[in-house]
Design a protein around this motif. Structure first.
Motif, PDB file in Angstrom:
ATOM      1  N   LEU A  72       0.850  -1.188   0.000  1.00 37.80           N
ATOM      2  CA  LEU A  72       0.000   0.000   0.000  1.00 37.80           C
ATOM      3  C   LEU A  72       0.885   1.237   0.000  1.00 37.80           C
ATOM      4  CD1 LEU A  72      -2.577   1.781   0.574  1.00 37.80           C
ATOM      5  CD2 LEU A  72      -2.222   1.235   3.001  1.00 37.80           C
ATOM      6  N   ARG A  73       0.536   2.206  -0.836  1.00 37.62           N
ATOM      7  CA  ARG A  73       1.212   3.499  -0.807  1.00 37.62           C
ATOM      8  C   ARG A  73       0.183   4.580  -1.100  1.00 37.62           C
ATOM      9  NH1 ARG A  73       4.592   3.313  -6.591  1.00 37.62           N
ATOM     10  NH2 ARG A  73       2.818   3.846  -7.951  1.00 37.62           N
ATOM     11  N   PHE A  74       0.501   5.811  -0.706  1.00 34.08           N
ATOM     12  CA  PHE A  74      -0.354   6.959  -1.008  1.00 34.08           C
ATOM     13  C   PHE A  74       0.391   7.852  -2.001  1.00 34.08           C
ATOM     14  CE2 PHE A  74      -2.314   5.397   2.787  1.00 34.08           C
ATOM     15  CZ  PHE A  74      -3.660   5.703   2.632  1.00 34.08           C
ATOM     16  N   ARG A  75      -0.166   7.964  -3.210  1.00 38.77           N
ATOM     17  CA  ARG A  75       0.478   8.738  -4.283  1.00 38.77           C
ATOM     18  C   ARG A  75      -0.246  10.061  -4.473  1.00 38.77           C
ATOM     19  NH1 ARG A  75       0.180  10.108  -9.557  1.00 38.77           N
ATOM     20  NH2 ARG A  75      -1.864   9.143  -9.816  1.00 38.77           N
ATOM     21  N   GLN A  76       0.522  11.148  -4.463  1.00 37.43           N
ATOM     22  CA  GLN A  76      -0.046  12.477  -4.655  1.00 37.43           C
ATOM     23  C   GLN A  76      -0.224  12.765  -6.136  1.00 37.43           C
ATOM     24  OE1 GLN A  76       2.467  15.729  -3.344  1.00 37.43           O
ATOM     25  NE2 GLN A  76       0.698  16.922  -2.695  1.00 37.43           N
ATOM     26  N   HIS A  77      -1.354  13.380  -6.484  1.00 37.20           N
ATOM     27  CA  HIS A  77      -1.562  13.790  -7.869  1.00 37.20           C
ATOM     28  C   HIS A  77      -0.555  14.863  -8.246  1.00 37.20           C
ATOM     29  CE1 HIS A  77      -5.926  12.357  -8.763  1.00 37.20           C
ATOM     30  NE2 HIS A  77      -5.228  11.445  -8.109  1.00 37.20           N
ATOM     31  N   CYS A 124      -4.566  16.242  -3.477  1.00 37.25           N
ATOM     32  CA  CYS A 124      -5.235  14.968  -3.753  1.00 37.25           C
ATOM     33  C   CYS A 124      -4.228  13.828  -3.641  1.00 37.25           C
ATOM     34  CB  CYS A 124      -5.871  14.975  -5.146  1.00 37.25           C
ATOM     35  SG  CYS A 124      -6.804  13.463  -5.515  1.00 37.25           S
ATOM     36  N   TRP A 125      -4.615  12.777  -2.910  1.00 35.64           N
ATOM     37  CA  TRP A 125      -3.780  11.588  -2.733  1.00 35.64           C
ATOM     38  C   TRP A 125      -4.594  10.340  -3.066  1.00 35.64           C
ATOM     39  CZ3 TRP A 125       1.379  11.695  -1.090  1.00 35.64           C
ATOM     40  CH2 TRP A 125       1.844  12.946  -0.676  1.00 35.64           C
ATOM     41  N   ASP A 126      -3.970   9.414  -3.776  1.00 30.70           N
ATOM     42  CA  ASP A 126      -4.608   8.130  -4.070  1.00 30.70           C
ATOM     43  C   ASP A 126      -3.987   7.040  -3.216  1.00 30.70           C
ATOM     44  OD1 ASP A 126      -6.199   9.226  -6.035  1.00 30.70           O
ATOM     45  OD2 ASP A 126      -4.865   8.668  -7.684  1.00 30.70           O
ATOM     46  N   ALA A 127      -4.840   6.239  -2.579  1.00 28.36           N
ATOM     47  CA  ALA A 127      -4.354   5.011  -1.953  1.00 28.36           C
ATOM     48  C   ALA A 127      -4.226   3.974  -3.058  1.00 28.36           C
ATOM     49  CB  ALA A 127      -5.326   4.536  -0.882  1.00 28.36           C
ATOM     50  N   GLU A 128      -2.989   3.579  -3.363  1.00 25.85           N
ATOM     51  CA  GLU A 128      -2.728   2.611  -4.420  1.00 25.85           C
ATOM     52  C   GLU A 128      -2.318   1.279  -3.800  1.00 25.85           C
ATOM     53  OE1 GLU A 128      -1.368   5.386  -8.168  1.00 25.85           O
ATOM     54  OE2 GLU A 128       0.219   4.500  -6.944  1.00 25.85           O
ATOM     55  N   LEU A 129      -2.888   0.198  -4.331  1.00 24.40           N
ATOM     56  CA  LEU A 129      -2.590  -1.144  -3.846  1.00 24.40           C
ATOM     57  C   LEU A 129      -1.850  -1.905  -4.935  1.00 24.40           C
ATOM     58  CD1 LEU A 129      -5.991  -1.986  -2.101  1.00 24.40           C
ATOM     59  CD2 LEU A 129      -3.940  -0.943  -1.122  1.00 24.40           C
ATOM     60  N   HIS A 130      -0.804  -2.611  -4.536  1.00 27.77           N
ATOM     61  CA  HIS A 130      -0.028  -3.345  -5.518  1.00 27.77           C
ATOM     62  C   HIS A 130      -0.628  -4.712  -5.759  1.00 27.77           C
ATOM     63  CE1 HIS A 130       3.254  -5.671  -7.319  1.00 27.77           C
ATOM     64  NE2 HIS A 130       3.475  -4.518  -7.932  1.00 27.77           N
ATOM     65  N   THR A 131      -0.812  -5.053  -7.032  1.00 28.91           N
ATOM     66  CA  THR A 131      -1.295  -6.359  -7.442  1.00 28.91           C
ATOM     67  C   THR A 131      -0.403  -6.861  -8.569  1.00 28.91           C
ATOM     68  OG1 THR A 131      -2.763  -5.642  -9.240  1.00 28.91           O
ATOM     69  CG2 THR A 131      -3.634  -5.495  -6.993  1.00 28.91           C
ATOM     70  N   SER A 132      -0.735  -8.027  -9.106  1.00 27.08           N
ATOM     71  CA  SER A 132       0.043  -8.548 -10.230  1.00 27.08           C
ATOM     72  C   SER A 132      -0.135  -7.692 -11.476  1.00 27.08           C
ATOM     73  CB  SER A 132      -0.377  -9.994 -10.528  1.00 27.08           C
ATOM     74  OG  SER A 132      -1.752 -10.064 -10.854  1.00 27.08           O
ATOM     75  N   TYR A 133      -1.085  -6.766 -11.472  1.00 30.97           N
ATOM     76  CA  TYR A 133      -1.270  -5.820 -12.579  1.00 30.97           C
ATOM     77  C   TYR A 133      -0.478  -4.532 -12.356  1.00 30.97           C
ATOM     78  CZ  TYR A 133      -5.257  -8.691 -14.036  1.00 30.97           C
ATOM     79  OH  TYR A 133      -6.069  -9.721 -14.442  1.00 30.97           O
ATOM     80  N   GLY A 134       0.228  -4.430 -11.249  1.00 34.88           N
ATOM     81  CA  GLY A 134       0.963  -3.221 -10.920  1.00 34.88           C
ATOM     82  C   GLY A 134       0.263  -2.452  -9.813  1.00 34.88           C
TER      83      GLY A 134
END
Length: 660
Positions: free
Chosen positions: A355-360, A372-382
């Motif tokens: 899990l990471r939080f990426r800023q726009h 604005c920040w997105d909570a991004e989750l890592h999967t086999s799709y990236g």
């Protein structure tokens, strides 16, 4: 197995998306919709375990946010008139960039095709240098799914500066506009990845599903692309319900629709999906949060915009308190919700390390947004965006208020009256009719709704030139008025009530994406048998909590099965009985695939002394006790959050006579 042994076991057998999908589809967590008719890309149906898992995630979301934060929940219509979405900006700007193969007519999403081709070239470079395959965690979204369509990758060594340029471009891929993507396609000679044919320059494709409301077809509308607009338009009712007090938050859970250009990646990119959105209305002059101390010490992996703009992807590890104090995160309320989002994701089974939080980035963020920040989750799709958390300023309420002429403001009584100096405009309305005829109301409305900044500019223009020039939407040409028609001047008044348009902090959850990420984060195979898949859902959100397993179909066991079933039902604990003729080991194995955390075995000792065996899914540890003791242990672990060791400390360890 201990916790550390379980973690090691998960790493022993390499994750296989194919194995996971075989389990998810084979056990009917979900399936392509209308499959008998060939299916429709981007549409899926949830089966019994998928429905139960989604319902449990939504139930926990509602408790974690709506109940704990005292939010006001609304359920708004999915059909939305054209004018609403025109005002919000969706009609003009809710688009992705697509490009078309001039020969085959195949449609591609521009950012995906650039990402795919550059990733493929970098892979060829790595192989040419003898560095091996690129690590899974670095692969871009959708890449693996598209590999089957890409012609064989050329193993070609690239110049070092080209490699760096490609990597920098990929790090910034979310921030490029359509024209910029087109320039990249020309610069890097990117065409159809299968045929190599040239692609047309990217054009904007609006993602909304258009429809007609009513039999005449004259009322144009759309299926909503988000749940937010209904919350904004009900602001005054919600404010009144909340006794006129701010800050407060509304919340909505429901289906949204987006006509994706080329849906791939299963549940991650679909055309109909469940959203859960919050609109937290806050004073623009005070974005502190009374509960900020509860989250300030949470340490997270942030990917701020300056790191991305430098072409890097290495996150910055900071506490939320440090992120807000350094102004990396704009304000306390935004930071508070980032913390609450993190806590929710941990509860439902997201892997902390994925899990990471990426800023726009600046060119990615809406012009009106403060941050604005997105909570991004890592999967086999990236890395996949699953939650967005934005400070949208006062944009939404302001544009709807201007359009409808309905004030959407908070009125705050001041303890001490204050003097306020601001620009005011006066119109000589009797002159507007003869000059503008039928357009007079539109011109008047435009002038009366100008902001203080606009009025300041026009006041100077009027003082310097004796006239003002301006344009009004839906009125042709540039308009001009002199001081016979209009007066603009600064005036000072004493105000006893402060009137302001609140800002909005908006956490927005894509439930389907989150669910799929949890599927991947929870799935592993037992080292002793890689074919035995396990979904290690947290008990709180597992589709079913208990598998009830009679040792055999002997009639002597049936009364005990009925008694345990009745007790579980009264305790409102979901369970399933498996009295099939296969071995207990196989019965447990196929329910491990369903993520069932507990198994209760009824044997002939149960008939004699009323005791039963409780099995834990991940470690396969077993304990024995009375029916009441076992069910209380299940209740404590599944719903109260106690550990297995704590919940079973008064029960006796049990060693099974059969393979586990």
């Amino acid at each position: 197995m201990s916790v550390s042994e379980i973690q090691q076991a998960k790493k022993t057998v390499e994750f296989s998306r194919e194995s996971l999908e075989a389990v998810l589809r084979g056990r009917f967590f979900y399936a392509p919709a209308f499959e008998s008719y060939g299916g429709v890309s981007g549409l899926y149906d949830y089966g019994p375990p998928g429905c139960a898992f989604q319902a449990n995630v939504v139930d926990l979301w509602r408790k974690h946010f709506v109940l704990e934060e005292g939010m006001l929940e609304v359920d708004c219509t999915m059909l939305t008139p054209y004018e609403v979405l025109k005002t919000s900006g969706h009609v003009d700007k809710f688009s992705d960039w697509m490009c078309k193969d001039t020969k085959t007519g195949e449609i591609f999403r521009a950012d995906h095709i650039v990402e795919e081709v550059l990733e493929a070239r970098l892979k060829g470079d790595r192989e040419a240098r003898g560095l091996g395959a690129k690590p899974v965690e670095e692969e871009s979204a959708d890449k693996k799914k598209r590999k089957k369509k890409v012609k064989e990758i050329k193993v070609v060594k690239l110049e070092d500066d080209v490699v760096k340029e490609y990597e920098t471009t990929l790090a910034k891929i979310d921030g490029f506009s359509g024209p910029e993507l087109g320039e990249l396609m020309v610069k890097y000679n990117i065409g159809n990845p299968v045929t190599g044919d040239k692609l047309e320059p990217p054009i904007a494709f609006n993602l909304m599903f258009e429809t007609a409301i009513g039999p005449s077809g004259q009322l144009k509308g759309y299926l909503r692309p988000e749940t937010a607009q209904g919350q904004f338009l009900n602001f005054n009712k919600l404010l009144e319900f909340n006794n006129g007090k701010t800050p407060f938050a509304s919340a909505s859970i429901g289906k949204s629709f987006r006509n994706e250009i080329s849906p791939r990646a299963g549940l991650l990119r679909v055309r109909e999906f469940l959203m859960a959105e919050i609109e937290h209305f806050v004073d623009p002059l005070d974005k502190s949060h009374p509960k900020f101390d509860e989250v300030k010490d949470i340490k997270l992996r942030f990917l701020p915009r300056d790191v991305q703009e430098a072409g890097a992807t290495e996150p910055v590890v900071k506490t939320i308190g440090e992120a807000v104090a350094s102004n990396m995160v704009d304000n306390e309320t935004l930071g508070y919700f980032i913390g609450r989002i993190y806590m929710f994701l941990m509860k439902i089974g997201v892997d902390h390390d994925r899990l990471r939080f990426r800023q726009h980035m600046a060119n990615e963020m809406a012009h009106y947004a403060a941050d604005c920040w997105d909570a991004e989750l890592h999967t086999s799709y990236g890395w996949i965006e699953c939650v967005g958390c934005a400070d949208r300023s006062a944009f939404d309420l302001t544009v709807h208020s201007n359009k409808t002429k309905e004030k959407m403001v908070v009125r705050q009584k001041l303890e001490t009256p204050i003097e306020v100096t601001k620009y005011e405009i006066d119109l000589v309305k009797k002159l507007f009719g003869p000059k503008f005829r039928k357009d007079a109301p539109k011109v008047e409305s435009y002038l009366l709704n100008m902001t203080q900044d606009q009025l300041a500019v026009k006041a100077k223009e009027l003082a310097d030139t004796g006239k003002i020039t301006f344009s009004v939407p839906e009125v042709e040409g540039e308009l001009e008025l002199d001081d016979k028609f209009v007066t603009i001047e600064e005036r000072t008044r004493v105000e006893h009530v402060r009137e302001f348009v609140p800002n909005v902090i908006e956490p927005s959850f894509g439930i389907g994406r989150i669910i799929y990420a949890v599927f991947e984060h929870s799935f592993w195979s037992r080292p002793e048998d890689a074919a035995r898949g396990v979904l290690s859902f947290p008990p709180l959100v597992a589709p079913s909590k208990v598998l009830l397993v009679p040792l055999s179909n002997n009639k002597e066991l049936q009364p005990i099965v009925s008694k345990v079933s009745t007790t579980l039902r009264k305790a409102e604990i979901p369970f399933k009985v498996d009295d099939s003729g296969v071995s207990i080991g196989k019965r447990y194995a196929r329910n491990d695939e369903l993520g069932t955390p507990f198994g209760v075995t009824i044997d002939f000792d149960s008939v004699q002394d009323g005791s039963v065996t409780l099995r834990e899914r991940d470690s396969t540890k077993q304990v024995r006790g009375s029916i009441e003791e076992i069910i209380e242990a299940i209740r404590q672990i599944a719903y109260k959050g106690v550990t297995w060791d704590e919940g079973t400390k008064n029960l006796k360890p049990f060693v099974s006579q059969e393979a586990k």
